[in-house]
Design a protein around this motif. Structure first.
Motif, PDB file in Angstrom:
ATOM      1  N   THR A 105       0.768  -1.306  -0.105  1.00 51.32           N
ATOM      2  CA  THR A 105       0.093   0.030   0.025  1.00 51.32           C
ATOM      3  C   THR A 105       0.843   1.297   0.011  1.00 51.32           C
ATOM      4  O   THR A 105       2.093   1.180   0.011  1.00 51.32           O
ATOM      5  CB  THR A 105      -0.789   0.148   1.165  1.00 51.32           C
ATOM      6  OG1 THR A 105      -0.173   0.014   2.389  1.00 51.32           O
ATOM      7  CG2 THR A 105      -1.836  -1.131   1.219  1.00 51.32           C
ATOM      8  N   GLU A 106       0.301   2.303   0.111  1.00 53.51           N
ATOM      9  CA  GLU A 106       1.012   3.715   0.083  1.00 53.51           C
ATOM     10  C   GLU A 106       1.856   3.559   1.255  1.00 53.51           C
ATOM     11  O   GLU A 106       3.028   4.089   1.362  1.00 53.51           O
ATOM     12  CB  GLU A 106      -0.014   5.054   0.182  1.00 53.51           C
ATOM     13  CG  GLU A 106      -0.722   5.032  -1.242  1.00 53.51           C
ATOM     14  CD  GLU A 106      -1.535   6.137  -1.134  1.00 53.51           C
ATOM     15  OE1 GLU A 106      -1.349   6.974  -0.175  1.00 53.51           O
ATOM     16  OE2 GLU A 106      -2.143   6.349  -2.212  1.00 53.51           O
ATOM     17  N   ASP A 137       5.065   1.819   0.757  1.00 51.33           N
ATOM     18  CA  ASP A 137       5.822   2.242  -0.418  1.00 51.33           C
ATOM     19  C   ASP A 137       6.589   3.380   0.631  1.00 51.33           C
ATOM     20  O   ASP A 137       7.767   3.665   0.371  1.00 51.33           O
ATOM     21  CB  ASP A 137       5.194   2.937  -1.375  1.00 51.33           C
ATOM     22  CG  ASP A 137       4.629   2.000  -2.444  1.00 51.33           C
ATOM     23  OD1 ASP A 137       5.231   1.081  -2.433  1.00 51.33           O
ATOM     24  OD2 ASP A 137       3.892   2.356  -3.451  1.00 51.33           O
ATOM     25  N   ASP A 138       6.103   4.220   1.410  1.00 47.86           N
ATOM     26  CA  ASP A 138       6.618   5.017   2.114  1.00 47.86           C
ATOM     27  C   ASP A 138       7.807   4.466   3.105  1.00 47.86           C
ATOM     28  O   ASP A 138       8.721   4.924   3.267  1.00 47.86           O
ATOM     29  CB  ASP A 138       5.539   5.904   3.048  1.00 47.86           C
ATOM     30  CG  ASP A 138       4.702   6.796   2.182  1.00 47.86           C
ATOM     31  OD1 ASP A 138       4.925   7.079   1.140  1.00 47.86           O
ATOM     32  OD2 ASP A 138       3.634   7.151   2.788  1.00 47.86           O
TER      33      ASP A 138
END
Length: 675
Positions: A643-644, A647-648
Motif C-alpha cells: 500500500t502507500e 511504499d513510504d
C-alpha cells in the motif's frame, strides 16, 4: 561483480523481450527493485524464469505443477501439456512464429560484461526442443557442459530456493523436523567439499583394505555394499518425494488461503443482524443434534453392526450354540465312540459283504466322526470353537444370539432411521450454509465467482489430503530404506571382521584411515563453528523481526540445522503452536542469517513477500529485513500487499519500480514507473 540486468524473452507469460535494470542496486542503500502486478499478471513467471536459469528443466521441483502428484517430464515442462501446463514458450510468441525463449543475467566483472543465459529452441513445429547454456564474457562465452558447470559453480541448483522463493513457502525452512535442508545448507556455507573429500578417502581406504580379502569374502562384501548403495539411493528417492510432497503441500495451502480470502471478500455482508443471528442459531442447533446422534450411533453401531447386517450368520451361530447347550453329551460321545466301528462291522454282514484293510477301516471311521462334527454332534462337552468357554458362558452367548436373532431386524431398522436422520441433518446444515453465503453475495457475477472458488477450494482440499498421504508414505519408506542400508553395512563389516588384522597391516589403509578421521574432525569443528555463527545471526534477526512477539524470543540450531524455539523464560515452544505468519518471519530470519554467513553475491527474488504477515510485522520486514535481504533484491508484491504506507516505509531503499501490464494473460510487459 556488478549486476546489470535480468532479461526474459518469450518465456512463460512474457511476450517479447523484457528487462529488469539492476544497475546501481549494489551502490549505497538503494538495493531494491519493486515489480508490482495483480494476481496472474506474471510475477511468478519472473520467479520461475530465475529458477530455470540456474536449475534447468531437469529440476523436478520446477516440473511439479498443478494438483498432480507426478512431475512433468522435461519435454512436457518445456513444450507444454494440453489441459495442464502451457510450457516454457510464451503462447502468443509461438503463434507469432517465434521459436526461441531465453532468460539471462548480466553483470560486469573487471570492466568486462559477463552473461549467464539459458535458451530453449523449439524444433519441428514444437514437437521437440534443444536447450543451450552460455556463461562468461559476452565476447567469448563458454557453452555446453563447461557453461553448465560454471553456472552451477555460481549457484548450484539445490541452493536456488535460498535465493528465489515465494514468501509464503519459505516457512518450510522453519517447519523442518528431520534435517531436510542440512545438506543444502552445508553446500551454501562451503562445507560440502569436505564431506565429498571424506567419501573419496573412505573409498580409497576400502579399496586398499580389500586387496587382502579372499575372493569369496570380497564377493560377499561387494554384494552387501551394493545392496547398501541401492538402499541409500532408494532412501534419497523417497526423501526427494517427501520434500516434493511437502513443498506441494505448502503451495496448496497457500493457494487455498488466498482463494479463501478472495471468497470472503466476495461476501458483501448485506444480511441484517437479526437474519444472520437466525441462520447461526439454527446452525448451532443442527450441530448439537448431529453431535448427540453421532454419540448414540458411535456407542451402538461399531459393536453390533455385523450382527445387524448379517442375519444368516446370526442364525447359523445360534443353531450351533443351541445344539451345544441342549444336546445330550453322553449320546454324542457314544455315537463318536461306537458308530464308526459299527458301520465297518455292518459292511461284513450285508449281502455281498465288503472287506476293508486296516487303513481303509481307519479312514472310514475318521470320515464318519468328521461328518458327525460337521452336523454338530460333538464328542465331549464343547464344540471345538467353544472349547475355552464354560457352560455358563456358552449359554449366555446363546441367549445374546437369540436376542440378535429375534430383535435384529427391528433394531437395525431403528438404526437405519437414525442414519437417515443424520444424513438429513448434514444436508440441512449444508443448505443453510449455502443460503447464508448466497444471501451475502450481492450480484450474479459474485455468486458465480463464489461457486467457482468454492469448487476450486474443494479440489485443493483433495490435493492436500493426497499430498499429506504421499509425504507420510515417503517418510516411512525413507526410514525403512535407511534401516535397510545400515543392515547391509553391518553385514559387510561382519564379513570383513575376521580379516581385520590382516587388512590393517596395509600401510596405505592405515594412512587413509588417519586422513579420514582428521577430515571428519575438521568437518565437525567447522560445522560446529558455522552452526554457532549462524545461530547467533539467526537470533539477531529474530530479535528484530519478532520483537513484538512474546511467544518466540530465541532459536537454537542442532547439528543438522534444525530449529527449536524458546520463549523469554527459556522454555521450548512447540512449532505447532506458532502461527503460519510467525513461522514465515522465523524462516526469513534464517534466510537472512544464511545469506550473510555465505557471503555469496547473487540477486534475491521474493514473490508474495509479505504473505500472511500482519501489519505490525510487515512494517518490521520493510524497515529492517528488505534493505538487507539482497543486493539487488527484486520484490514481486501484489497491489494489495504494498500500500502507500508500505511504499513510504521502503521508498528510500527502492532503486527502480515496474508495473506488470498483461491484458490477456500471455502478453506480460514490464512498464517502468517514475520514482
Amino acid at each position: 561483480m556488478k549486476f546489470v540486468s535480468f532479461d526474459i524473452e518469450n518465456m512463460f507469460a512474457y511476450n517479447g523481450t523484457c528487462s529488469v535494470d539492476l544497475s546501481e542496486t549494489q551502490d549505497g542503500e538503494r538495493n531494491i527493485v519493486l515489480i508490482k502486478g495483480r494476481n496472474g499478471a506474471g510475477k511468478t513467471s519472473l520467479l520461475n524464469s530465475a529458477k530455470l536459469l540456474f536449475a534447468g528443466a531437469q529440476d523436478e521441483s520446477l516440473r511439479r505443477v498443478g494438483f498432480s502428484r507426478t512431475a512433468l517430464t522435461d519435454k512436457q515442462y518445456v513444450l507444454g501439456q494440453p489441459g495442464r501446463w502451457s510450457g516454457v514458450f510464451n503462447k502468443t510468441a509461438r503463434q507469432q512464429g517465434h521459436n526461441r525463449a531465453s532468460v539471462s543475467l548480466c553483470w560486469t566483472e573487471g570492466g568486462v560484461v559477463h552473461r549467464a543465459r539459458r535458451t530453449f529452441v523449439g524444433q519441428k513445429s514444437f514437437s521437440a526442443y534443444s536447450e543451450l547454456v552460455e556463461f562468461g564474457p559476452v565476447s567469448s562465452p563458454l557453452d555446453g557442459n563447461a557453461a553448465e558447470d560454471a553456472l552451477q559453480a555460481m549457484l548450484p541448483r539445490e541452493l536456488v530456493p535460498f535465493f528465489f522463493f515465494d514468501g509464503e513457502q519459505v516457512q518450510s525452512l522453519a517447519d523442518a523436523e528431520i534435517g531436510r535442508e542440512a545438506g543444502e545448507i552445508e553446500r551454501l556455507l562451503g562445507l560440502h567439499f569436505v564431506a565429498h573429500l571424506i567419501d573419496k578417502v573412505n573409498d580409497d581406504a576400502n579399496r586398499r583394505s580389500r586387496a587382502r580379502l579372499p575372493v569369496d569374502v570380497m564377493k560377499s562384501v561387494v554384494e552387501a555394499e551394493n545392496a547398501a548403495r541401492e538402499a541409500r539411493a532408494n532412501e534419497a528417492v523417497q526423501a526427494r518425494a517427501r520434500v516434493a510432497a511437502e513443498e506441494e503441500l505448502l503451495d496448496l495451502e497457500a493457494r487455498r488461503a488466498r482463494l479463501d480470502g478472495e471468497r470472503q471478500r466476495l461476501r458483501s455482508g448485506t444480511l441484517s443482524e437479526s437474519e444472520a443471528k437466525r441462520f447461526h442459531d439454527r446452525l448451532e442447533v443442527l450441530a448439537t443434534q448431529r453431535q448427540t446422534l453421532a454419540d448414540e450411533l458411535a456407542e451402538r453401531l461399531p459393536l453390533e453392526i455385523v450382527f445387524r447386517t448379517q442375519p444368516h450368520l446370526v442364525d447359523e451361530a445360534f443353531a450351533v450354540l443351541d445344539r451345544q447347550t441342549t444336546a445330550d453329551a453322553s449320546l454324542a460321545g457314544r455315537l463318536h465312540a461306537e458308530l464308526p466301528a459299527m458301520t465297518v462291522r455292518s459292511l461284513t454282514t450285508i449281502e455281498d459283504p465288503v472287506t476293508l484293510n486296516a487303513k481303509q477301516q481307519t479312514d472310514l471311521q475318521n470320515d464318519i466322526r468328521e461328518s458327525l462334527r460337521t452336523l454338530g454332534v460333538v464328542s465331549g462337552d464343547q464344540h471345538p470353537v467353544l472349547a475355552s468357554l464354560s457352560a455358563k458362558k456358552t449359554k449366555a452367548l446363546r441367549d445374546r444370539f437369540l436376542v440378535w436373532r429375534s430383535r435384529g431386524a427391528a433394531d437395525f431398522a431403528e438404526e437405519r432411521a437414525q442414519l437417515r436422520r443424520m444424513r438429513e441433518l448434514v444436508t440441512e446444515t449444508r443448505r443453510l450454509r449455502k443460503e447464508l453465503d448466497e444471501a451475502e453475495l450481492s450480484t450474479d457475477e459474485a455468486r458465480a465467482r463464489y461457486e467457482e472458488i468454492t469448487a476450486e477450494i474443494t479440489r485443493i482440499g483433495e490435493a492436500i489430503r493426497d499430498a499429506m498421504q504421499r509425504s507420510a508414505k515417503a517418510l516411512v519408506d525413507e526410514k525403512g530404506f535407511a534401516h535397510e542400508a545400515v543392515g547391509h553395512d553391518e553385514r559387510a563389516v561382519q564379513e570383513m571382521k575376521e580379516y581385520k588384522v590382516s587388512m590393517e597391516l596395509d600401510e596405505g589403509y592405515r594412512f587413509a584411515l588417519r586422513a579420514k578421521r582428521a577430515l571428519e574432525r575438521y568437518l565437525e569443528l567447522r560445522r560446529s563453528r558455522i552452526r554457532q555463527s549462524v545461530e547467533d545471526r539467526v537470533n539477531q534477526k529474530v530479535a528484530i523481526l519478532l520483537a513484538p512477539s512474546e511467544l518466540v524470543k530465541s532459536v537454537r540450531l542442532d547439528g543438522q540445522f534444525i530449529m527449536s524455539y524458546f520463549d523469554q523464560d527459556g522454555e521450548e515452544v512447540s512449532r505447532h503452536s506458532i502461527s503460519a505468519g510467525m513461522r514465515q518471519l522465523i524462516a526469513m530470519s534464517m534466510l537472512w542469517a544464511l545469506k550473510e554467513e555465505a557471503a555469496r553475491s547473487i540477486p534475491v527474488i521474493v514473490d508474495t513477500p509479505l504473505g500472511r504477515i500482519d501489519s505490525t510485522n510487515r512494517n518490521l520486514l520493510m524497515r529492517d529485513y528488505f534493505p538487507e535481504a539482497g543486493a539487488p533484491l527484486i520484490l514481486l508484491p501484489t497491489d494489495t500487499e504494498f500500500t502507500e504506507i508500505a511504499d513510504d516505509l521502503l521508498g528510500e531503499h527502492i532503486r527502480r519500480r515496474y508495473r506488470i501490464d498483461n491484458e490477456g494473460g500471455e502478453t506480460a510487459k514490464l512498464m517502468p514507473v517514475e520514482l
